[in-house]
Design an enzyme around this catalytic site. Structure first.
Site, PDB file in Angstrom:
ATOM      1  CE1 TYR A 220       1.116  -0.394   4.380  1.00 24.41           C
ATOM      2  CE2 TYR A 220       0.103   1.774   4.416  1.00 24.41           C
ATOM      3  CZ  TYR A 220       0.901   0.829   5.007  1.00 24.41           C
ATOM      4  OH  TYR A 220       1.497   1.095   6.203  1.00 24.41           O
TER       5      TYR A 220
ATOM      6  CG  HIS B  21       0.290 -21.004   1.967  1.00 24.99           C
ATOM      7  ND1 HIS B  21      -0.755 -21.842   2.245  1.00 24.99           N
ATOM      8  CD2 HIS B  21       0.580 -20.365   3.120  1.00 24.99           C
ATOM      9  CE1 HIS B  21      -1.091 -21.718   3.523  1.00 24.99           C
ATOM     10  NE2 HIS B  21      -0.296 -20.822   4.078  1.00 24.99           N
TER      11      HIS B  21
ATOM     12  CE  LYS C 206       3.154   3.092   3.144  1.00 21.35           C
ATOM     13  NZ  LYS C 206       3.299   3.237   4.587  1.00 21.35           N
TER      14      LYS C 206
ATOM     15  CD  GLU D 228      10.002   1.555  10.274  1.00 17.92           C
ATOM     16  OE1 GLU D 228       9.883   2.580   9.580  1.00 17.92           O
ATOM     17  OE2 GLU D 228       9.871   0.409   9.827  1.00 17.92           O
TER      18      GLU D 228
ATOM     19  CG  LEU E 108       8.497   2.391   4.571  1.00 13.11           C
ATOM     20  CD1 LEU E 108       8.343   1.209   3.618  1.00 13.11           C
ATOM     21  CD2 LEU E 108       7.137   3.009   4.849  1.00 13.11           C
TER      22      LEU E 108
HETATM   23  N1  PLP Z   1       7.580   3.637   8.832  1.00 14.21           N
HETATM   24  C1  PLP Z   1       6.452   2.905   8.791  1.00 14.21           C
HETATM   25  C2  PLP Z   1       6.430   1.541   9.423  1.00 14.21           C
HETATM   26  C3  PLP Z   1       5.304   3.413   8.156  1.00 14.21           C
HETATM   27  O1  PLP Z   1       4.182   2.677   8.097  1.00 14.21           O
HETATM   28  C4  PLP Z   1       5.356   4.713   7.580  1.00 14.21           C
HETATM   29  C5  PLP Z   1       4.197   5.276   6.907  1.00 14.21           C
HETATM   30  O2  PLP Z   1       3.142   4.722   6.851  1.00 14.21           O
HETATM   31  C6  PLP Z   1       6.555   5.441   7.667  1.00 14.21           C
HETATM   32  C7  PLP Z   1       7.653   4.859   8.288  1.00 14.21           C
HETATM   33  C8  PLP Z   1       6.660   6.804   7.066  1.00 14.21           C
HETATM   34  O3  PLP Z   1       6.666   6.762   5.668  1.00 14.21           O
HETATM   35  P1  PLP Z   1       6.179   7.998   4.792  1.00 14.21           P
HETATM   36  O4  PLP Z   1       6.948   9.187   5.260  1.00 14.21           O
HETATM   37  O5  PLP Z   1       6.501   7.623   3.406  1.00 14.21           O
HETATM   38  O6  PLP Z   1       4.704   8.156   5.057  1.00 14.21           O
END
Ligand code: PLP
Length: 287
Positions: free
Chosen positions: A33, A102, A149, A182, A207
């Site tokens: 997503y 699967h 993501k 994070e 991410l």
């Molecule tokens: N880390 C995670 C786990 C996230 O789900 C998100 C955003 O949904 C981010 C970091 C931040 O990413 P972005 O700045 O692209 O929204």
């Protein structure tokens, strides 16, 4: 006005929008997503979000559901039909609908695409940013491909629910070596007592946030002192400032960590400045 969603080729009333029970997103979290901010009638950083969508899909060997220009048109159409001036647009692509098994379905199975949009009130977000948010720490328990993501967000859901139950807004995952990776849905930053901004490198432990990248562009432009390196929870607790970044929160000051104040317990100057300068640095195009 009733909300409208795009689901597999059709614009439908949001309240009645549905996917098949054998959608692989539903069965296996086999999908990815993206979330883009809509700000002042503009779509923010669509190019970079769609680049990341393509990368996430490619890492999982899922096809793009359609060409990029067509996908962009749908995003805009969903935002327009929902009259979103400020808010978010959400894109989800899964490996499609197939008999539950699967292994990947046959190569001609079309990926499934859902696009939704919703309005938000910028003044509410600004108020939250003026107060700052609390963060708790939780052990890292996600797989090692969080650079993709995916919609497989159960550890993030549980972490953020725990944060909520502790009166906090976000949870920071702490890896086995004591480093912050994070947040459940945000990237993590600190500002040291010497005014050095620190964030973890975008390796496979996080991410690679688009908002993070815009902040890095600002850091470079402003010539701020910056280190891209892991930091520990202990270091964060001693920091002068901390903040989180995401398309859904922009730069959001963190004022407490595990219930203890960060810095003087109020949003820091650097966090506030970076928040204020964000839209000037981000790319955006009218919807
Ligand atoms: N880390 C995670 C786990 C996230 O789900 C998100 C955003 O949904 C981010 C970091 C931040 O990413 P972005 O700045 O692209 O929204």
């Amino acid at each position: 006005m009733s909300r409208v969603a795009y689901v597999n080729g059709r614009y439908v009333r949001h309240a009645e929008a549905a996917v098949h029970i054998e959608d692989r997103g539903y069965q296996f979290a086999d999908g990815v997503y993206e979330v883009c901010e809509i700000w002042n009638g503009r779509i923010v950083d669509a190019r970079r979000h769609l680049d990341r969508l393509e990368r996430s899909l490619s890492e999982l060997s899922i096809r793009m559901p359609m060409g990029r220009a067509a996908l962009e048109m749908i995003l805009r159409e969903v935002v327009r039909r929902n009259l979103v001036h400020d808010g978010l647009v959400y894109i989800q692509v899964t490996r499609g609908v197939a008999r539950r098994d699967h292994v990947f379905p046959s190569a001609d199975t079309p990926p499934a695409l859902v696009v939704t949009a919703r309005s938000a009130r910028p003044e509410v977000a600004e108020k939250a940013a003026e107060a700052g948010v609390g963060v708790i720490s939780v052990p890292e328990n996600r797989w090692d491909r969080v650079d993709i993501k995916t919609v497989g967000l159960l550890p993030n859901v549980l972490a953020k629910q725990k944060a909520k139950e502790s009166g906090a807004k976000e949870a920071w995952f702490i890896d086995r070596d004591g480093f912050v990776t994070e947040g459940g849905s945000t990237n993590a930053w600190i500002v040291t007592k010497d005014n050095v901004l620190v964030t973890r490198p975008a390796d496979h432990g996080i991410l690679k946030g688009i908002t993070r990248q815009v902040v890095l562009d600002m850091v470079e432009k402003k010539g701020l002192a910056f280190e891209e390196r892991p930091f520990t929870l202990e270091e964060a607790k001693e920091a002068k400032e901390a903040f989180i970044t995401a398309a859904s929160t922009l730069v959001m000051p963190v004022v407490s960590l595990d219930g203890k104040p960060v810095g003087n317990g109020h949003p820091g100057e650097m966090s506030r400045d970076l928040r204020a300068g964000f839209h000037e640095m981000a790319e955006s195009e009218p919807v």
